[in-house]
Design a protein around this motif. Structure first.
Motif, PDB file in Angstrom:
ATOM      1  N   GLY A 149      -0.538 -10.527  -8.671  1.00  0.00           N
ATOM      2  CA  GLY A 149       0.561  -9.693  -8.213  1.00  0.00           C
ATOM      3  C   GLY A 149       0.639  -8.347  -8.905  1.00  0.00           C
ATOM      4  N   PRO A 150       1.853  -7.937  -9.331  1.00  0.00           N
ATOM      5  CA  PRO A 150       3.042  -8.774  -9.526  1.00  0.00           C
ATOM      6  C   PRO A 150       4.018  -8.820  -8.358  1.00  0.00           C
ATOM      7  CG  PRO A 150       3.370  -6.659 -10.567  1.00  0.00           C
ATOM      8  CD  PRO A 150       1.993  -6.616  -9.984  1.00  0.00           C
ATOM      9  N   THR A 151       3.737  -8.115  -7.233  1.00  0.00           N
ATOM     10  CA  THR A 151       4.704  -8.088  -6.131  1.00  0.00           C
ATOM     11  C   THR A 151       4.152  -8.858  -4.936  1.00  0.00           C
ATOM     12  OG1 THR A 151       3.820  -6.096  -5.071  1.00  0.00           O
ATOM     13  CG2 THR A 151       5.397  -5.776  -6.886  1.00  0.00           C
ATOM     14  N   PRO A 152       5.040  -9.269  -4.014  1.00  0.00           N
ATOM     15  CA  PRO A 152       4.539  -9.900  -2.789  1.00  0.00           C
ATOM     16  C   PRO A 152       3.577  -8.996  -2.023  1.00  0.00           C
ATOM     17  CG  PRO A 152       6.907 -10.244  -3.001  1.00  0.00           C
ATOM     18  CD  PRO A 152       6.517  -9.271  -4.072  1.00  0.00           C
ATOM     19  N   HIS A 153       3.858  -7.708  -2.027  1.00  0.00           N
ATOM     20  CA  HIS A 153       2.981  -6.782  -1.326  1.00  0.00           C
ATOM     21  C   HIS A 153       1.581  -6.753  -1.955  1.00  0.00           C
ATOM     22  CE1 HIS A 153       1.308  -2.791  -0.160  1.00  0.00           C
ATOM     23  NE2 HIS A 153       1.831  -3.116   1.000  1.00  0.00           N
ATOM     24  N   ASP A 154       1.513  -6.870  -3.281  1.00  0.00           N
ATOM     25  CA  ASP A 154       0.212  -6.921  -3.950  1.00  0.00           C
ATOM     26  C   ASP A 154      -0.604  -8.118  -3.480  1.00  0.00           C
ATOM     27  OD1 ASP A 154       0.555  -4.621  -5.561  1.00  0.00           O
ATOM     28  OD2 ASP A 154       1.704  -5.778  -7.021  1.00  0.00           O
ATOM     29  N   ILE A 155       0.067  -9.263  -3.320  1.00  0.00           N
ATOM     30  CA  ILE A 155      -0.643 -10.478  -2.898  1.00  0.00           C
ATOM     31  C   ILE A 155      -1.209 -10.301  -1.498  1.00  0.00           C
ATOM     32  CG2 ILE A 155      -0.480 -12.968  -2.525  1.00  0.00           C
ATOM     33  CD1 ILE A 155      -0.076 -12.123  -5.437  1.00  0.00           C
ATOM     34  N   THR A 156      -0.359  -9.869  -0.554  1.00  0.00           N
ATOM     35  CA  THR A 156      -0.826  -9.739   0.821  1.00  0.00           C
ATOM     36  C   THR A 156      -1.901  -8.658   0.933  1.00  0.00           C
ATOM     37  OG1 THR A 156       1.089  -8.319   1.273  1.00  0.00           O
ATOM     38  CG2 THR A 156       1.265 -10.629   1.884  1.00  0.00           C
ATOM     39  N   LYS A 157      -1.766  -7.594   0.166  1.00  0.00           N
ATOM     40  CA  LYS A 157      -2.753  -6.512   0.207  1.00  0.00           C
ATOM     41  C   LYS A 157      -4.105  -6.993  -0.326  1.00  0.00           C
ATOM     42  CE  LYS A 157      -3.422  -1.700  -1.315  1.00  0.00           C
ATOM     43  NZ  LYS A 157      -4.651  -1.883  -2.105  1.00  0.00           N
ATOM     44  N   ASN A 158      -4.095  -7.695  -1.448  1.00  0.00           N
ATOM     45  CA  ASN A 158      -5.357  -8.177  -2.027  1.00  0.00           C
ATOM     46  C   ASN A 158      -6.008  -9.242  -1.153  1.00  0.00           C
ATOM     47  OD1 ASN A 158      -5.042  -6.446  -4.179  1.00  0.00           O
ATOM     48  ND2 ASN A 158      -4.194  -7.989  -5.541  1.00  0.00           N
ATOM     49  N   TYR A 159      -5.188 -10.106  -0.574  1.00  0.00           N
ATOM     50  CA  TYR A 159      -5.723 -11.114   0.353  1.00  0.00           C
ATOM     51  C   TYR A 159      -6.333 -10.435   1.574  1.00  0.00           C
ATOM     52  CZ  TYR A 159      -5.771 -14.895   3.793  1.00  0.00           C
ATOM     53  OH  TYR A 159      -6.152 -15.808   4.764  1.00  0.00           O
ATOM     54  N   ALA A 160      -5.674  -9.387   2.066  1.00  0.00           N
ATOM     55  CA  ALA A 160      -6.187  -8.666   3.231  1.00  0.00           C
ATOM     56  C   ALA A 160      -7.494  -7.956   2.922  1.00  0.00           C
ATOM     57  CB  ALA A 160      -5.149  -7.663   3.726  1.00  0.00           C
ATOM     58  N   GLU A 161      -7.657  -7.484   1.686  1.00  0.00           N
ATOM     59  CA  GLU A 161      -8.931  -6.859   1.314  1.00  0.00           C
ATOM     60  C   GLU A 161     -10.079  -7.854   1.439  1.00  0.00           C
ATOM     61  OE1 GLU A 161      -8.526  -5.288  -2.583  1.00  0.00           O
ATOM     62  OE2 GLU A 161      -7.263  -3.603  -1.972  1.00  0.00           O
ATOM     63  N   LEU A 162      -9.773  -9.120   1.203  1.00  0.00           N
ATOM     64  CA  LEU A 162     -10.797 -10.157   1.286  1.00  0.00           C
ATOM     65  C   LEU A 162     -11.052 -10.600   2.721  1.00  0.00           C
ATOM     66  CD1 LEU A 162      -9.612 -12.389  -1.691  1.00  0.00           C
ATOM     67  CD2 LEU A 162     -11.651 -10.937  -1.673  1.00  0.00           C
ATOM     68  N   THR A 163     -10.002 -10.944   3.443  1.00  0.00           N
ATOM     69  CA  THR A 163     -10.152 -11.606   4.749  1.00  0.00           C
ATOM     70  C   THR A 163      -9.931 -10.680   5.928  1.00  0.00           C
ATOM     71  OG1 THR A 163      -7.837 -12.308   4.848  1.00  0.00           O
ATOM     72  CG2 THR A 163      -9.378 -13.775   3.708  1.00  0.00           C
ATOM     73  N   GLY A 164      -9.530  -9.437   5.676  1.00  0.00           N
ATOM     74  CA  GLY A 164      -9.289  -8.508   6.768  1.00  0.00           C
ATOM     75  C   GLY A 164      -7.827  -8.473   7.164  1.00  0.00           C
TER      76      GLY A 164
END
Length: 984
Positions: A390-405
């Motif tokens: 993280g540390p924010t919810p946006h960080d999680i979704t952004k990093n996951y999106a970098e991986l899976t699109g």
């Protein structure tokens, strides 16, 4: 369409199914889902073994000796990667199995932990007749799910190293730390000096190593005879205390699964320290904040299961598997979000428990904290875990999106309203529905054709008796600015003379059975084969079938729906494909089951990209089955729900869960697929559906017709109003889809995502914000309910969206909002500007060049801000700069519009769409919460493109409140131009 679980078959459709298919169908289905038709953990051998393993370890407590350790002499760190060998001790003699470990520290701040097993020797592998099974563990999940974000951070560095472990600093400003312990093996992931996530915290890691199948000695054989001696390093004997009953084959529901590779599950416990709420692992029907799974009041007794299945009329509040699987969990506590992504395409179970923890006083000030403990169990494959700090919810979704699109940028029509049922019976039926929607001034964009449009369940064909002229049908829709979606499933009718089936077989592109022959199972057409979309040649062939000269009767306004792609097999184990089937590359189906639906979805997406040479239009493909990465190909829906208030209420937690897990383009069947909703329920469902990212009404073949124009008054007018609300807000919705496309942001945002400091909102899943628009919605999902209690998470001002009345300040409290049947509880948060189009039209295509209205909600600091993103809604020209992206800001008495990216319009070469947008204007600005001092004003001064002029200003009281709203009429500035409006 229903999956394998349509509750009944109308007699008029019986002739279309072979007798055997009907018998199979009726023998396996009922009026509602039968839980006993799907496995529980105790009936799934690898889950049962790993749960027992965990129970044993926990029961032993401090005396438990985890059998995994890192050999320090085989450990090294270089250029952002830690590599080592984990030694697994498997018997009292100290025999070990070697497990290569790689920990990659990525530039995004994500850490990837992969544990494999050393390649097994050729002489030790059992060969099947006509088919060789792959020796290594399945290692291609990355190939399908991951599209980027794997660049290693070479700036990561060792902060401490010894014989017992190593500490590595990584991430932005080296703010993260991985503390790797060698014996027993574990990894703590820290931020700010505190542990947030720990892998193998309780020592439950279990990787079932490969072993030969050793027949029990017969009484005549003596110990030590030929065949009994094996090299301990390569072929260790199995532990005789282990339960071997499901190692080599397993039966359930009359089906036997052969397992030539034997047991090879992977399991790992992952603890979130100080986190009480965890979200994700869709799809399931429970609350957004996941429940515990080890029993107790209000909890589940079964783990959450991820095993894509055709679960018709699914039950609510259950950890049972559904149609798709996204193996990501994020954990939330005050001002901190972390997460893990378990990259595995096999059947997976996840246990969740929570416990108070006082042993880690540094983590959260020494107070009692809730630790959430998860236990992940997959049948096969590598252990492959991505850790987000993280540390924010946006960080999680952004990093996951970098991986899976990210979410594919949709066609604009696809986020409008879709009209569907199983089935519109003829092209005349479609035309008549289209005409009646116009007659009653009800907007819609798409009409759908389910299974029965085909010639005897042969996909890529038309029933020549009922759909005599599909081109004429398509042209009428096109003239009205509308689209057609047709169903195409992965099962191909196995019958002679059907060209698609003949090609599938002759080219060898079907999934094989365990004996290497084309797998034959039963689905809607009866005897069927399944395309193997893991095969590049199959994808190329499948894509060609969508060409206009092959799928005759389709046009540029025809798009596709992929159903039944779990895959659904009526006579298969758990209504799906046998696990010992063989896919391209000689992988077993068990290895990649949860990925299967995504490969078919992706193949269809590719087909729509290449229908005609030179035609580059964005595809629209709906899928029922999905995996991590499916968001790149289109939309999904939550499957075969029921026309009940309970299912209406369950839809939003499901849709929100998908959104925060990287798949925001989702929805539920409006009205419920099974059954006949009463008018009040159907009306409330349309009001809710107006806030689904994917907004489609759908119904079962035996349900009564329920198109909106069939409703009596006042229901028809209320439903029409809900639809018109969706259409007026399409500019705001499209802007939010743009953000989802850019960084993976969810479109329906729960309070934990928007207000991560507000702990009281972490468990709320029946209200949400629409992206960053400031629109706060709580649709009514209960019968006879005329009010809505909306939780207010902050001290910003809120207004009623429809009356513009300012509501009482209620931070941390629930605000009672009137919600009679004709009303949708919808608030507008101060500080936001919402773009919309107010001219009623019958489709989004006809709104394409309408002028805009801006709704400005004045915040408590007298400021507001908003965005508009627009492009042609159809092509890929936006990738060439053919779009508008505006930022609107109100500061005090000045409202301004500027380019969001600072682009110089004069330097941009305008294509056809941008040229036409030169004649699109801001027609009206509504300033909600305008100060009383403005009541004496009659005009505002506007400046744009070198011109200054006055615009009429009207001030109105808002519902008798102390504040009012002002309307700036006929503004007349181009939507794509810079401009300012001065109210002083």
């Amino acid at each position: 369409m229903a999956g394998a679980g349509a509750s009944q078959l109308s007699p008029r459709w019986m002739p279309f199914l072979s007798l055997l298919a009907v018998l199979c169908f009726l023998a396996t289905q009922g009026l509602a889902v039968k839980e006993n038709d799907f496995k529980k953990c105790s009936q799934s051998g690898f889950c049962k073994r790993n749960r027992a393993y965990a129970d044993n370890a926990i029961a032993l407590g401090p005396s438990w000796q985890a059998p995994y350790k890192i050999s320090s002499e085989l450990a090294s760190f270089k250029d952002g990667q830690f590599q080592a060998t984990i030694l697994k001790t498997i018997d009292e003699q100290g025999t070990t199995v070697r497990l290569p470990l790689t920990i990659s520290f990525l530039k995004s701040g994500t850490a990837r932990v992969t544990v494999d097993e050393q390649r097994r020797q050729e002489k030790d592998i059992e060969l099947r007749h006509n088919s060789q099974i792959r020796k290594e563990r399945y290692n291609e999940a990355e190939k399908w799910a991951i599209v980027g974000g794997l660049e290693v951070d070479t700036e990561a560095k060792v902060s401490h190293q010894s014989e017992t472990g190593i500490k590595i600093l990584y991430g932005p400003n080296l703010a993260f730390e991985a503390d790797i312990k060698y014996e027993p093996y574990s990894i703590e992931f820290k931020r700010g000096g505190a542990t947030h996530i720990k892998l193998n915290d309780r020592g439950l890691m279990n990787l079932e190593h490969w072993r030969p199948k050793i027949e029990k000695p017969t009484p005549e054989k003596k110990e030590g005879e030929e065949g009994q001696e094996e090299n301990k390093d390569e072929t260790p004997e199995p532990d005789p205390t282990e339960d071997e009953s499901t190692w080599w084959e397993e039966s359930f529901g009359g089906n036997t699964d052969t397992k030539p590779r034997g047991p090879e599950s992977v399991a790992l416990d992952i603890t979130f320290f100080g986190y009480e709420h965890v979200y994700g692992i869709p799809g399931h029907t429970g609350p957004l904040s996941l429940k515990e799974t080890r029993g107790g009041e209000g909890n589940y007794a079964e783990p959450y299961r991820l095993y894509n299945s055709d679960v018709f009329e699914y039950i609510l509040d259950s950890p049972m598997t559904l149609y798709g699987a996204i193996p990501i969990i994020q954990a939330q506590r005050k001002d901190s979000t972390v997460g893990v992504f378990w990259l595995n395409g096999a059947e997976t179970w996840i246990d969740i428990t929570k416990a108070k923890e006082t042993k880690n006083p540094l983590a959260l000030g020494g107070t009692d904290n809730i630790n959430t403990r998860t236990h992940w169990i997959s049948e096969t494959g590598q252990m492959d875990v991505f850790v987000f700090l993280g540390p924010t919810p946006h960080d999680i979704t952004k990093n996951y999106a970098e991986l899976t699109g990210t979410t594919a940028m949709p066609q604009e029509f696809s986020i409008a309203y879709h009209q569907c049922r199983w089935n519109y019976v003829s092209d005349d039926d479609v035309k008549e529905v289209d005409r009646k929607m116009d007659r009653y001034n009800i907007p819609y964009d798409v009409i759908w054709l389910d299974l029965e449009y085909t010639d005897d369940r042969r996909y890529f064909t038309w029933d020549s008796n009922m759909f005599k002229d599909p081109i004429s049908m398509g042209k009428q829709l096109d003239n009205h600015g509308r689209k057609l979606v047709t169903l195409i499933d992965p099962h191909i009718k196995n019958v002679g003379g059907y060209q698609i089936a003949d090609e599938l077989k002759s080219k060898g592109l079907a999934v094989k059975n365990k004996d290497g022959k084309d797998f034959d199972g039963w689905c809607w057409p009866g005897s069927s084969h399944w395309i193997d979309a893991f095969n590049p040649a199959a994808v190329k062939w499948w894509s060609s079938l969508f060409n206009y000269d092959r799928f005759k009767g389709t046009m540029e306004n025809t798009f596709i729906w992929n159903d039944m792609n779990e895959p659904s097999v009526f006579n298969g184990p758990e209504v799906t494909m046998p696990k010992d089937n063989i896919h391209y590359g000689n992988w077993e189906h068990r290895d990649l089951h949860n990925i299967n639906g995504m490969t078919f979805h992706g193949a269809t997406y590719q087909g729509l990209l290449s229908r005609k040479k030179g035609e580059l239009r964005r595809p629209f493909v709906l899928t029922r089955s999905y995996f991590a990465g499916s968001q790149r190909f289109g939309a999904m829906w939550t499957g075969d729900n029921q026309a009940s208030w309970e299912h209406l209420g369950a839809a939003f937690p499901m849709i929100i869960s998908h959104g925060v897990s990287g798949f925001p383009f989702s929805g539920a069947d409006v009205g419920g697929f099974f059954g006949n909703p009463e008018p009040e329920l159907l009306t409330r469902w349309y009001q809710a559906g107006a806030f689904y990212p994917f907004f489609r009404a759908h119904a079962h073949i035996d349900s009564r017709r329920r198109e909106p124009f069939l409703l009596t008054e006042p229901y028809r007018s209320i439903v029409t109003s809900a639809l018109r609300l969706r259409y007026s807000l399409l500019p705001a919705w499209y802007t939010e889809f743009y953000h989802a496309n850019q960084d993976g942001s969810p479109i329906l945002r729960p309070l934990f995502w928007t207000h991560p400091s507000e702990e009281a909102g972490f468990g709320i899943d029946d209200q949400f914000f629409v992206g960053s628009t400031g629109l706060l919605v709580k649709p009514v999902v209960e019968k006879d309910k005329a009010t809505a209690d909306i939780y207010i998470p902050d001290d910003e001002v809120y207004y009623d969206y429809f009356t513009y009345k300012r509501l009482p300040t209620a931070k941390g409290k629930r605000l009672a909002v009137e919600a009679p049947l004709e009303a949708i509880p919808l608030l507008l948060r101060g500080g936001h500007i919402v773009p919309r189009r107010d001219t009623p039209r019958r489709s989004s295509q006809l709104m394409k060049y309408d002028d805009y209205t801006l709704v400005v909600a004045v915040g408590k600091d007298d400021k507001a801000e908003g965005e508009l993103y627009a492009d042609d809604g159809d092509s890929f020209d936006y990738e060439k700069g053919q779009y508008l992206h505006r930022v609107f800001k109100l500061e005090g008495s000045t409202l301004a519009s500027t380019d969001a990216e600072g682009r110089n319009a004069k330097s941009l070469k305008e294509g056809e769409w941008l040229k036409r947008m030169r004649s699109v204007f801001v027609d009206k600005v509504v300033i909600v919460g305008a100060p009383p001092a403005w009541s004496s004003k009659t005009e505002a001064q506007v400046e744009s493109e070198g011109k200054k002029f006055s615009v009429p200003l009207e001030y109105h009281q808002a519902g008798g409140g102390k504040t009012g709203f002002a309307i700036l009429k006929r503004v007349g500035v181009r939507i794509g131009a810079d401009w300012t409006a001065d109210f002083s």
